[in-house]
Design a protein around this motif. Structure first.
Motif, PDB file in Angstrom:
ATOM      1  N   UNK A  98       0.841  -1.203   0.000  1.00 42.92           N
ATOM      2  CA  UNK A  98       0.000   0.000   0.000  1.00 42.92           C
ATOM      3  C   UNK A  98       0.877   1.254   0.000  1.00 42.92           C
ATOM      4  N   UNK A  99       1.977   1.203   0.755  1.00 45.53           N
ATOM      5  CA  UNK A  99       2.880   2.345   0.798  1.00 45.53           C
ATOM      6  C   UNK A  99       3.468   2.633  -0.575  1.00 45.53           C
ATOM      7  N   UNK A 100       3.971   1.587  -1.233  1.00 50.60           N
ATOM      8  CA  UNK A 100       4.585   1.828  -2.543  1.00 50.60           C
ATOM      9  C   UNK A 100       3.535   2.259  -3.565  1.00 50.60           C
ATOM     10  N   UNK A 101       2.319   1.703  -3.454  1.00 53.63           N
ATOM     11  CA  UNK A 101       1.258   2.158  -4.344  1.00 53.63           C
ATOM     12  C   UNK A 101       1.006   3.645  -4.141  1.00 53.63           C
ATOM     13  N   UNK A 102       0.982   4.047  -2.865  1.00 56.66           N
ATOM     14  CA  UNK A 102       0.791   5.464  -2.563  1.00 56.66           C
ATOM     15  C   UNK A 102       1.874   6.318  -3.197  1.00 56.66           C
ATOM     16  N   UNK A 117       5.850   9.186  -8.043  1.00 59.19           N
ATOM     17  CA  UNK A 117       7.210   8.649  -7.988  1.00 59.19           C
ATOM     18  C   UNK A 117       7.305   7.392  -8.840  1.00 59.19           C
ATOM     19  N   UNK A 118       8.513   6.961  -9.135  1.00 61.05           N
ATOM     20  CA  UNK A 118       8.759   5.786  -9.952  1.00 61.05           C
ATOM     21  C   UNK A 118       8.017   5.880 -11.282  1.00 61.05           C
ATOM     22  N   UNK A 123       6.385  -1.205  -6.396  1.00 62.76           N
ATOM     23  CA  UNK A 123       6.282  -2.405  -5.574  1.00 62.76           C
ATOM     24  C   UNK A 123       7.559  -3.222  -5.600  1.00 62.76           C
ATOM     25  N   UNK A 124       8.149  -3.350  -6.802  1.00 60.74           N
ATOM     26  CA  UNK A 124       9.404  -4.108  -6.910  1.00 60.74           C
ATOM     27  C   UNK A 124      10.493  -3.466  -6.070  1.00 60.74           C
ATOM     28  N   UNK A 125      10.611  -2.147  -6.186  1.00 62.16           N
ATOM     29  CA  UNK A 125      11.644  -1.450  -5.427  1.00 62.16           C
ATOM     30  C   UNK A 125      11.378  -1.633  -3.932  1.00 62.16           C
ATOM     31  N   UNK A 126      10.111  -1.527  -3.545  1.00 65.76           N
ATOM     32  CA  UNK A 126       9.751  -1.718  -2.139  1.00 65.76           C
ATOM     33  C   UNK A 126      10.129  -3.113  -1.659  1.00 65.76           C
ATOM     34  N   UNK A 127       9.832  -4.110  -2.488  1.00 66.68           N
ATOM     35  CA  UNK A 127      10.159  -5.491  -2.141  1.00 66.68           C
ATOM     36  C   UNK A 127      11.659  -5.643  -1.935  1.00 66.68           C
ATOM     37  N   UNK A 128      12.430  -5.047  -2.851  1.00 68.72           N
ATOM     38  CA  UNK A 128      13.887  -5.178  -2.745  1.00 68.72           C
ATOM     39  C   UNK A 128      14.395  -4.508  -1.475  1.00 68.72           C
ATOM     40  N   UNK A 129      13.916  -3.281  -1.246  1.00 65.53           N
ATOM     41  CA  UNK A 129      14.397  -2.558  -0.068  1.00 65.53           C
ATOM     42  C   UNK A 129      14.021  -3.314   1.202  1.00 65.53           C
ATOM     43  N   UNK A 130      12.758  -3.757   1.272  1.00 70.69           N
ATOM     44  CA  UNK A 130      12.308  -4.440   2.484  1.00 70.69           C
ATOM     45  C   UNK A 130      13.111  -5.713   2.711  1.00 70.69           C
ATOM     46  N   UNK A 131      13.331  -6.484   1.640  1.00 73.13           N
ATOM     47  CA  UNK A 131      14.005  -7.761   1.866  1.00 73.13           C
ATOM     48  C   UNK A 131      15.486  -7.562   2.174  1.00 73.13           C
ATOM     49  N   UNK A 142      16.167 -12.078  -8.064  1.00 74.96           N
ATOM     50  CA  UNK A 142      17.391 -11.618  -8.718  1.00 74.96           C
ATOM     51  C   UNK A 142      17.109 -10.970 -10.059  1.00 74.96           C
ATOM     52  N   UNK A 143      16.282 -11.607 -10.867  1.00 77.96           N
ATOM     53  CA  UNK A 143      15.997 -11.049 -12.184  1.00 77.96           C
ATOM     54  C   UNK A 143      15.171  -9.775 -12.057  1.00 77.96           C
ATOM     55  N   UNK A 144      14.261  -9.774 -11.083  1.00 76.66           N
ATOM     56  CA  UNK A 144      13.465  -8.568 -10.853  1.00 76.66           C
ATOM     57  C   UNK A 144      14.382  -7.403 -10.488  1.00 76.66           C
ATOM     58  N   UNK A 145      15.337  -7.691  -9.609  1.00 76.85           N
ATOM     59  CA  UNK A 145      16.277  -6.635  -9.213  1.00 76.85           C
ATOM     60  C   UNK A 145      17.085  -6.178 -10.413  1.00 76.85           C
TER      61      UNK A 145
END
Lengths: 749, 357
Positions: free
Chosen positions: A150-154, A160-161, A169-177, A546-549
């Motif tokens: 929800x945050x990244x969607x916001x 942004x992005x 969402x991808x960037x959020x996933x990468x940062x979070x993980x 990895x490929x997403x990143x």
């Protein structure tokens, strides 16, 4: 005029994320249950036991007030979906509610642990807390992921992005993980290294641990006793890296610059370290040079001299590492030597330079960044290596083994382990920084994809002879070591009873047919199946992230991209032992309490092997014309459709590489998992190394052989399943084998 | 401007459109109206910002500032997929793993159309570019010209408001380039769709365009019909970019409302002054506007042949004259003069013009 534009959906699709968050908060049990993260007891709103209830249930019926902020954030997020709200307004609401939810979840998990308040100042401020809570379970994990989305969607709705919520969402996933599974554990190590024992002051404890003579002592230079482990590690790393670079260069020159007839088999050497567990060489050396090894017995029989235990210590570890990592240097240097444009050498020759002068004043200087890189890659591998030092080190300790003993020994001194891990991490990080700097300046090496015209200059005779003399005997010895290492699985007792036997395989992999079906009676089956299962789960996750990143980093533009890239690259240089210690320190206690589960092993595999996915993805992406993505975008395709319909099918070779590599390495890794295995989830390599340490080489080798065969089968199977991409004659699929073996610095072991 | 807008097509309007990358300005604030149904070429040397401008219209780059509308609708903040535009890429960007038919149907299916219907429409589009029956092939099994047509069909099938071409012919050989540009022009004329076309080749621009926008260093140097740009350039840059041109210094003296006299180091000629003030000016002379005469001819400029080159259909000379070096294209089937010969020079009425210094 009729057009074919996509139509806007009635309700913003982020509602699905809101629903996921709601399920996580309202329905699913928030905490981890006694039987682990099982799917049982999903509907837990009204559970009688507070710890089995959902967040809403806990706050309503068990007075657990600390969930109210999360619930408030959930309600607030729902208001973002009311009709008539413009993009920006909805974006603001989602951003604030999403962040609120995340902060609420982190705060409650961080501040309230198994003994109530986690920090004394909170207890002083709010009074004693009767309650306690365990680690986060399905509900918490779901809610966290959904609030993050929800945050990244916001953020995306706010522009942004590039306004693209998928990218956000991808960037959020990468940062979070990265934060959850690398930054946090490494910070924990740091905290552990800095936390003093109760009877010492902060600085005294730190200084004592950091500069202990056992770490930095230099006794070996002036007396007979041994040096500190930090010096040992450095000396070993420098010795191994230098030897491997020289050997690797000789191999690379033979393969690329001479008329040597058996180049193909020589190249096969580069595949060996990928499919063999890293300690097989160590086992082989023990069988040859150990006390009951071939050479020792032979010498004793001929001359009566007992060679003794010389293989145990620096010599043995160094020898084993040179055998193990020379193929790695070879592989890096093949690319380097091939990358030198023949036209430069031809130019040199037309300028009246003879072959020798061309080699020393053109070829060699052009290779210098590549040589430095190969040296650093091997250096970092040597730092991180755990299998060879633990088998052959004897009293010669290096950082990775000392960390292990600090944790598993009777002392269980986590402060010391943390400090040693910190030193190892600093070594690796410095090597990594130098490597980046060297490669960054190496742009003059002509690495264009276009084939340069001209033929590589043949080597000067003296250099060629030297290369042959170095490479060929070493290749023969490598093969002998591997063959003998594996032969050890087929004789009764190496050195004493040479009767050929399959009994070791029997002990490991015996089966019994009973009336109830097959009984897996062999001692290795349990760890074997666990290993395959976890590796098979981890491989696709690794490849996907990895490929997403790689895709995000090479194709998307957004603020903070360089920072994300740097953080990702930095995680690659954390040695496995450091990660292992960091994981048990971090995930032993709530809020994320996953020690002893399969999840921690899978996460460990994924984040240890991520570099491979990212690197093969980046390499493949750079060969993919960017206008293909753009064409898809202008053809009304969403970012997700572009990724799945255009990019991924064209990345098949990279997918294969990432899958194979992450699968195989999940199976062969030792250093990190040795800390993380539990009775329930034992890994093959840990099983083997424990047998080997106890001197039971037969079963260890039999098991290693089985693993090698298994990995070969797996490689074939993955290639078969994913298949070739069909694009006709214009763009040939780039050969994926070089990528497979390209070793990221420090990612091994 | 002489173009009559087509009421069924969409106009593209750029107001103060700007693109900055950090400190670098790729496109300075510019205003531009692309009339509905016209084919407008963005022409300029590499790095002038023409491709960036095109990509901003496509939505592949967001403008840093300014407003962009297509067919009266503000699309400044819409992504490429949300604007009704299509683009033909320099590399064609055909998806190599899909058949030609799948390539053409891709945009329709992205937009939510069912597969059979999309394939039928794609088949139609392929027929319209002369590729009936080529659907099952892979792009790699087609020639460069055929791939180009597939790319055009893939863009056209979406019935875009604006069709964008990014140097579409630069990967073709010279002969094919000529016939493809005529086909593109014919297709655009028959459909009446608005087209923005980027090229760095001035002869291509002259051949296909209703209007040409010449760009230089991130801004518009001049906009006009091909004829205006070639015959009445505003400055030396446009004059030299639109074709071979000699560039000398002279003095203008206005005489009537339209004409004046140019003095070039004693040699005089009369031309349109195009409202330039009297005084020093730059004079641009097309090489074919220079006629070589007997050096004894009265009122001519005297010069000497430095080099003479036989070019088959014509001859080329470099002359040394008191006003400077002059490049001449003479319609001679054989070389009539050789290096070192003295020649006289007179100027034609067309192809000589004064521009602001």
């Amino acid at each position: 005029m009729s057009t074919f534009l996509r139509k806007d959906p009635v309700v913003d699709p982020a509602i699905w994320w809101w629903l996921a968050a709601a399920v996580g908060v309202v329905i699913v049990p928030w905490h981890m249950q006694q039987d682990g993260m099982r799917l049982s007891g999903i509907f837990a709103l009204f559970a009688g036991d507070a710890d089995a209830a959902s967040a809403l249930g806990q706050s309503l019926f068990h007075k657990r007030f600390w969930f109210w902020p999360v619930i408030a954030a959930l309600v607030m997020a729902l208001t973002a979906f009311r009709p008539g709200l413009d993009r920006r307004g909805r974006g603001n609401l989602l951003l604030i509610a999403g962040l609120g939810g995340l902060i609420g979840i982190i705060a409650q998990g961080w501040f309230i642990g198994v003994r109530g308040w986690s920090y004394p100042f909170l207890e002083r401020a709010f009074g004693d807390l009767e309650e306690r809570q365990f680690g986060v379970g399905w509900g918490g994990a779901m809610a966290f992921a959904a609030f993050a989305a929800l945050t990244t969607t916001g953020l995306a709705l706010r522009g942004l992005f590039g306004g693209d919520r998928f990218v956000a969402g991808c960037v959020g996933l990468l940062i979070a993980s990265i934060t959850l599974f690398t930054v946090w554990p490494v910070m924990t190590i740091l905290g552990q290294a800095l936390r003093p024992p109760s009877d010492m002051t902060f600085s005294a404890a730190f200084m004592d641990r950091m500069f202990h003579p056992k770490v930095w002592g230099m006794a070996c230079f002036y007396s007979g006793s041994s040096c500190g482990v930090a010096w040992n590690t450095l000396m070993l790393g420098i010795g191994t890296a230098t030897s491997c670079t020289v050997l690797g260069l000789a191999f690379a020159l033979v393969v690329t610059r001479t008329g040597f007839r058996f180049k193909k088999p020589l190249r096969l050497l580069t595949v060996l370290p990928i499919i063999t567990p890293p300690f097989v060489i160590g086992l082989g050396l023990i069988l040859i040079f150990g006390r009951s090894g071939l050479i020792n017995q032979w010498v004793a029989a001929l001359t009566g001299v007992e060679l003794g235990r010389w293989i145990y210590g620096f010599n043995g570890v160094w020898l084993a590492q040179v055998f193990s990592f020379t193929p790695t240097a070879f592989l890096v240097l093949i690319g380097v030597v091939q990358g030198i444009s023949p036209t430069m050498e031809e130019a040199s020759q037309t300028l009246r330079a003879d072959k020798m002068r061309t080699f020393t004043s053109v070829t060699l200087p052009l290779m210098r960044p590549g040589l430095t890189n190969a040296w650093l890659v091997v250096f970092v591998e040597s730092l991180a290596d755990f299998g060879n030092p633990i088998l052959l080190g004897g009293s010669f300790g290096v950082l990775s083994t000392e960390i292990f003993f600090a944790v598993v020994g009777a002392q269980a001194d986590f402060g010391r382990a943390g400090t040693l891990a910190l030193i190892l991490l600093i070594f690796a990080a410095v090597a990594f920084m130098i490597q980046r700097a060297v490669l960054g300046r190496a742009s003059y090496v002509s690495m264009s994809g276009k084939g340069d015209s001209g033929l590589p200059t043949p080597l000067p005779d003296s250099i060629r002879r030297a290369a042959y003399c170095i490479a060929l005997p070493w290749a023969a010895m490598t093969i002998i070591v591997y063959v003998l290492a594996l032969a050890g699985g087929f004789v009764k007792v190496w050195g004493r009873d040479w009767t050929p036997t399959l009994s070791h395989f029997g002990r490991a992999f015996s089966l019994e047919w009973t009336s109830n079906g097959i009984l897996w009676t062999g001692g290795a089956w349990g760890s074997f199946f666990t290993t395959i299962q976890l590796a098979a789960i981890a491989a696709p996750i690794t490849a996907a992230i990895g490929l997403l990143a790689a895709w995000v980093l090479s194709r998307q533009q957004f603020k903070g991209k360089t920072l994300l890239e740097f953080a990702l690259m930095l995680t690659f240089c954390v040695p496995g032992t450091v990660i292992g210690v960091a994981y048990i320190l971090t995930y032993n206690v709530p809020p994320v309490e996953i020690t002893g589960t399969a999840i921690i092993l899978i996460i460990c595999f994924v984040f240890r092997n991520l570099p491979v996915g990212v690197r093969s993805g980046m390499a493949a992406m750079s060969q993919l014309d960017k206008s293909l993505d753009e064409a898809s975008t202008t053809l009304r395709a969403s970012t997700f459709r572009t990724l799945t319909a255009v990019v991924l099918p064209l990345l098949k070779p990279a997918i294969v590489t990432a899958l194979i590599y992450s699968f195989v390495r999940a199976i062969t890794t030792v250093s990190a998992v040795i800390f993380l295995v539990s009775a329930q989830y034992e890994m093959a390599t840990v099983f083997i190394i424990n047998r080997a340490i106890n001197g039971d080489y037969g079963i260890a080798i039999a098991y290693s052989t089985a693993l090698i065969v298994l990995m070969m089968l797996a490689i074939g199977l993955i290639q078969l399943v994913v298949g070739e991409r069909k694009i006709g004659r214009r763009t040939a699929a780039p050969d994926s084998t070089p990528d497979i073996a390209a070793p990221p610095a420090g990612a091994r072991a | 401007m002489t173009f009559v807008p087509n009421p069924n097509a969409a106009e593209v309007r750029l107001e103060k459109i700007t693109k900055r990358y950090g400190k670098v300005t790729a496109v300075k604030p510019l205003d531009l109206v692309i009339p509905a149904g016209s084919l407008v070429t963005l022409l300029g040397p590499s790095g002038c910002g023409k491709t960036t401008l095109l990509r901003m219209i496509a939505g592949l780059e967001r403008s840093s500032d300014g407003k962009l509308s297509i067919g009266g609708k503000d699309v400044t903040h819409l992504s490429a997929g949300e604007r009704n535009v299509s683009m033909v890429f320099q590399s064609y960007a055909l998806f190599p793993h899909m058949t030609v038919l799948d390539n053409v149907a891709y945009g329709l299916i992205s937009g939510g159309m069912k597969k059979p219907e999309a394939h039928a429409k794609a088949e139609e589009a392929l027929t319209s570019v002369g590729l009936k029956g080529f659907g099952p092939r892979l792009p790699s099994e087609m020639s460069g010209g055929q791939q180009q047509r597939v790319a055009v069909a893939r863009a056209l099938v979406l019935k875009p408001d604006v069709l964008l071409f990014d140097e579409p012919l630069s990967n073709l050989d010279a002969r094919l380039r000529r016939s493809m540009r005529e086909e593109i022009r014919a297709l655009q004329q028959s459909l009446g769709v608005t087209v923005v076309y980027v090229t760095h080749d001035q002869s291509e621009a002259l051949a296909v365009s209703d209007l040409i926008v010449v760009m230089r260093a991130a801004e518009i140097a001049q906009m006009g019909t091909p004829r205006q740009l070639y015959e009445e350039p505003d400055n030396v840059f446009v004059a030299t970019f639109m074709g071979e041109a000699n560039h000398v210094r002279g003095t203008l003296e206005a005489e009537t409302a339209e004409t004046g006299t140019i003095t070039l180091d004693g040699f005089q000629t009369r031309l349109k002054h195009r409202n330039l003030p009297s005084g020093p000016v730059d004079v641009v002379i097309r090489p074919e506007a220079i006629h070589l005469v007997d050096p004894a001819t009265e009122g001519c400029l005297n010069g000497k042949v430095r080099t003479a080159t036989y070019m088959g259909a014509h001859a080329e000379y470099n002359l040394d004259t008191p006003v400077g070096s002059l490049f001449v294209i003479a319609p001679e089937a054989s070389l009539l003069r050789k290096a070192g010969d003295a020649v006289g020079v007179v100027l034609a009425d067309r192809g000589v013009f004064a521009v602001k210094p």
